[in-house]
Design a protein around this motif. Structure first.
Motif, PDB file in Angstrom:
ATOM      1  N   GLY A  75      48.262  51.820  30.733  1.00 57.01           N
ATOM      2  CA  GLY A  75      46.946  52.411  30.531  1.00 57.01           C
ATOM      3  C   GLY A  75      45.905  51.721  31.386  1.00 57.01           C
ATOM      4  N   HIS A  76      44.668  51.779  30.923  1.00 59.10           N
ATOM      5  CA  HIS A  76      43.563  51.163  31.660  1.00 59.10           C
ATOM      6  C   HIS A  76      42.552  50.586  30.677  1.00 59.10           C
ATOM      7  CE1 HIS A  76      42.243  55.351  30.960  1.00 59.10           C
ATOM      8  NE2 HIS A  76      41.037  54.809  30.835  1.00 59.10           N
ATOM      9  N   ILE A  77      41.678  49.740  31.215  1.00 56.93           N
ATOM     10  CA  ILE A  77      40.632  49.108  30.407  1.00 56.93           C
ATOM     11  C   ILE A  77      39.290  49.418  31.059  1.00 56.93           C
ATOM     12  CG2 ILE A  77      39.702  46.930  29.547  1.00 56.93           C
ATOM     13  CD1 ILE A  77      42.594  45.844  29.664  1.00 56.93           C
ATOM     14  N   ASP A  78      38.372  49.925  30.255  1.00 55.91           N
ATOM     15  CA  ASP A  78      37.020  50.237  30.722  1.00 55.91           C
ATOM     16  C   ASP A  78      36.092  49.055  30.449  1.00 55.91           C
ATOM     17  OD1 ASP A  78      37.965  52.786  31.244  1.00 55.91           O
ATOM     18  OD2 ASP A  78      37.093  53.660  29.427  1.00 55.91           O
ATOM     19  N   LEU A  79      35.198  48.792  31.392  1.00 55.71           N
ATOM     20  CA  LEU A  79      34.125  47.822  31.205  1.00 55.71           C
ATOM     21  C   LEU A  79      32.838  48.623  31.115  1.00 55.71           C
ATOM     22  CD1 LEU A  79      32.981  44.942  31.113  1.00 55.71           C
ATOM     23  CD2 LEU A  79      32.951  44.973  33.618  1.00 55.71           C
ATOM     24  N   HIS A  80      32.338  48.789  29.873  1.00 54.96           N
ATOM     25  CA  HIS A  80      31.105  49.543  29.636  1.00 54.96           C
ATOM     26  C   HIS A  80      29.937  48.568  29.690  1.00 54.96           C
ATOM     27  CE1 HIS A  80      33.175  53.164  28.303  1.00 54.96           C
ATOM     28  NE2 HIS A  80      33.967  52.393  27.587  1.00 54.96           N
ATOM     29  N   ARG A  81      28.925  48.896  30.504  1.00 51.53           N
ATOM     30  CA  ARG A  81      27.723  48.073  30.615  1.00 51.53           C
ATOM     31  C   ARG A  81      26.543  48.983  30.331  1.00 51.53           C
ATOM     32  NH1 ARG A  81      27.165  46.343  36.015  1.00 51.53           N
ATOM     33  NH2 ARG A  81      28.013  48.356  36.524  1.00 51.53           N
ATOM     34  N   GLU A  82      25.939  48.804  29.185  1.00 49.43           N
ATOM     35  CA  GLU A  82      24.859  49.697  28.747  1.00 49.43           C
ATOM     36  C   GLU A  82      23.805  49.862  29.838  1.00 49.43           C
ATOM     37  OE1 GLU A  82      21.698  49.471  25.197  1.00 49.43           O
ATOM     38  OE2 GLU A  82      23.801  49.298  24.592  1.00 49.43           O
ATOM     39  N   THR A  86      30.232  52.725  34.132  1.00 47.07           N
ATOM     40  CA  THR A  86      31.433  52.117  33.583  1.00 47.07           C
ATOM     41  C   THR A  86      32.376  51.767  34.728  1.00 47.07           C
ATOM     42  OG1 THR A  86      31.258  53.283  31.491  1.00 47.07           O
ATOM     43  CG2 THR A  86      33.450  52.540  32.113  1.00 47.07           C
ATOM     44  N   ILE A  87      32.988  50.595  34.637  1.00 47.55           N
ATOM     45  CA  ILE A  87      33.965  50.179  35.642  1.00 47.55           C
ATOM     46  C   ILE A  87      35.343  50.363  35.027  1.00 47.55           C
ATOM     47  CG2 ILE A  87      34.852  48.237  36.982  1.00 47.55           C
ATOM     48  CD1 ILE A  87      31.925  47.210  37.031  1.00 47.55           C
ATOM     49  N   GLN A  88      36.214  51.009  35.796  1.00 47.93           N
ATOM     50  CA  GLN A  88      37.537  51.343  35.284  1.00 47.93           C
ATOM     51  C   GLN A  88      38.543  51.255  36.428  1.00 47.93           C
ATOM     52  OE1 GLN A  88      38.554  55.625  34.548  1.00 47.93           O
ATOM     53  NE2 GLN A  88      38.385  54.924  32.446  1.00 47.93           N
ATOM     54  N   ARG A  89      39.688  50.685  36.155  1.00 53.27           N
ATOM     55  CA  ARG A  89      40.770  50.632  37.139  1.00 53.27           C
ATOM     56  C   ARG A  89      41.761  51.749  36.818  1.00 53.27           C
ATOM     57  NH1 ARG A  89      41.480  45.366  39.473  1.00 53.27           N
ATOM     58  NH2 ARG A  89      42.979  46.488  40.769  1.00 53.27           N
ATOM     59  N   GLY A  90      42.643  52.037  37.742  1.00 45.93           N
ATOM     60  CA  GLY A  90      43.684  53.028  37.501  1.00 45.93           C
ATOM     61  C   GLY A  90      44.691  52.533  36.475  1.00 45.93           C
ATOM     62  N   ASP A  91      45.544  53.417  36.022  1.00 45.86           N
ATOM     63  CA  ASP A  91      46.555  53.048  35.029  1.00 45.86           C
ATOM     64  C   ASP A  91      47.616  52.131  35.628  1.00 45.86           C
ATOM     65  OD1 ASP A  91      45.288  54.586  33.135  1.00 45.86           O
ATOM     66  OD2 ASP A  91      46.507  56.353  33.526  1.00 45.86           O
ATOM     67  N   HIS A  92      47.974  51.096  34.883  1.00 45.82           N
ATOM     68  CA  HIS A  92      49.007  50.145  35.277  1.00 45.82           C
ATOM     69  C   HIS A  92      49.711  49.639  34.019  1.00 45.82           C
ATOM     70  CE1 HIS A  92      46.645  50.010  38.978  1.00 45.82           C
ATOM     71  NE2 HIS A  92      47.756  49.585  39.560  1.00 45.82           N
ATOM     72  N   THR A  93      50.839  48.978  34.229  1.00 45.55           N
ATOM     73  CA  THR A  93      51.562  48.317  33.149  1.00 45.55           C
ATOM     74  C   THR A  93      51.748  46.860  33.541  1.00 45.55           C
ATOM     75  OG1 THR A  93      52.781  50.360  32.757  1.00 45.55           O
ATOM     76  CG2 THR A  93      53.635  48.365  31.737  1.00 45.55           C
ATOM     77  N   TRP A 117      42.638  51.756  26.791  1.00 39.58           N
ATOM     78  CA  TRP A 117      43.189  53.093  26.549  1.00 39.58           C
ATOM     79  C   TRP A 117      44.655  53.089  26.947  1.00 39.58           C
ATOM     80  CZ3 TRP A 117      40.433  56.311  23.753  1.00 39.58           C
ATOM     81  CH2 TRP A 117      39.040  56.139  23.727  1.00 39.58           C
ATOM     82  N   GLU A 118      45.525  53.301  25.959  1.00 39.51           N
ATOM     83  CA  GLU A 118      46.956  53.335  26.207  1.00 39.51           C
ATOM     84  C   GLU A 118      47.411  54.772  26.442  1.00 39.51           C
ATOM     85  OE1 GLU A 118      51.023  51.543  24.229  1.00 39.51           O
ATOM     86  OE2 GLU A 118      49.359  52.062  22.899  1.00 39.51           O
ATOM     87  N   LYS A 119      48.224  54.976  27.488  1.00 34.41           N
ATOM     88  CA  LYS A 119      48.756  56.297  27.808  1.00 34.41           C
ATOM     89  C   LYS A 119      49.867  56.617  26.808  1.00 34.41           C
ATOM     90  CE  LYS A 119      49.183  59.745  30.753  1.00 34.41           C
ATOM     91  NZ  LYS A 119      48.276  60.845  30.672  1.00 34.41           N
ATOM     92  N   VAL A 120      49.715  57.753  26.106  1.00 38.17           N
ATOM     93  CA  VAL A 120      50.716  58.192  25.131  1.00 38.17           C
ATOM     94  C   VAL A 120      50.993  59.668  25.409  1.00 38.17           C
ATOM     95  CG1 VAL A 120      51.278  58.469  22.693  1.00 38.17           C
ATOM     96  CG2 VAL A 120      49.848  56.547  23.421  1.00 38.17           C
ATOM     97  N   GLY A 121      52.158  59.959  25.994  1.00 36.22           N
ATOM     98  CA  GLY A 121      52.470  61.334  26.372  1.00 36.22           C
ATOM     99  C   GLY A 121      51.445  61.828  27.381  1.00 36.22           C
ATOM    100  N   SER A 122      50.799  62.940  27.063  1.00 38.63           N
ATOM    101  CA  SER A 122      49.778  63.484  27.963  1.00 38.63           C
ATOM    102  C   SER A 122      48.369  63.084  27.522  1.00 38.63           C
ATOM    103  CB  SER A 122      49.888  65.010  28.019  1.00 38.63           C
ATOM    104  OG  SER A 122      49.665  65.544  26.730  1.00 38.63           O
ATOM    105  N   GLY A 123      48.269  62.218  26.517  1.00 35.52           N
ATOM    106  CA  GLY A 123      46.957  61.824  26.009  1.00 35.52           C
ATOM    107  C   GLY A 123      46.731  60.318  26.060  1.00 35.52           C
ATOM    108  N   TRP A 124      45.689  59.900  25.352  1.00 41.89           N
ATOM    109  CA  TRP A 124      45.274  58.502  25.326  1.00 41.89           C
ATOM    110  C   TRP A 124      45.058  58.040  23.901  1.00 41.89           C
ATOM    111  CZ3 TRP A 124      45.661  56.269  29.873  1.00 41.89           C
ATOM    112  CH2 TRP A 124      45.601  57.076  31.006  1.00 41.89           C
ATOM    113  N   ARG A 125      45.348  56.773  23.653  1.00 39.22           N
ATOM    114  CA  ARG A 125      45.120  56.172  22.347  1.00 39.22           C
ATOM    115  C   ARG A 125      44.271  54.916  22.562  1.00 39.22           C
ATOM    116  NH1 ARG A 125      50.381  54.621  19.284  1.00 39.22           N
ATOM    117  NH2 ARG A 125      50.836  53.467  21.167  1.00 39.22           N
TER     118      ARG A 125
END
Length: 135
Positions: A75-82, A86-93, A117-125
């Protein structure tokens, strides 16, 4: 010739020297520099950590990263800065860190958050969230 001089007891000397040093330090003390670090700790959705380096309302570094406790998930991790993008990288393991470095001034009470955000099937958790409030 008398070479004897009067000296204060050594404890009094130490206190005086300490008071003089403290007075000098307080007079020129810059704004507090802090390193904030926290990890999501909910047992149902752990997974991310956040590091923020700030001096009062000025932030010079922020990093949202995989916590290492939850194993390698995809998945990926978002860095939200009010008030900023938002800074976000592509999906990796495991997910790669989202990092920002520079100088940003915030208003008191602004929040900076890490959200996984973890990739689960075609969605995210959701995979953990932790925040820091700028003060």
């Amino acid at each position: 010739m008398n070479t004897r001089t009067r000296t204060a007891p050594s404890a009094a000397k130490g206190l005086l020297a300490g008071a003089m040093l403290l007075t000098g330090l307080l007079a020129g003390t810059p704004a507090a520099h802090a390193d904030h670090q926290s990890c999501s700790n909910r047992t149902d959705v752990p997974g991310v950590c956040l590091k923020v380096v700030n001096e009062g309302l000025r932030v010079t570094y922020a990093e949202a990263y995989h916590d290492g406790r939850t194993g390698a998930w995809t998945g990926h991790i978002d860095l939200h800065r009010e008030g900023r993008h938002t800074i976000q990288r592509g999906d990796h393991t495991p997910p790669q860190a989202a990092i920002w470095s520079g100088v940003d001034d915030y208003t008191a009470g602004s929040r900076i958050c890490a959200q996984g955000w973890e990739k689960v099937g075609s969605g995210w958790r959701p995979k953990g969230r932790t925040c820091f409030e700028v003060r």
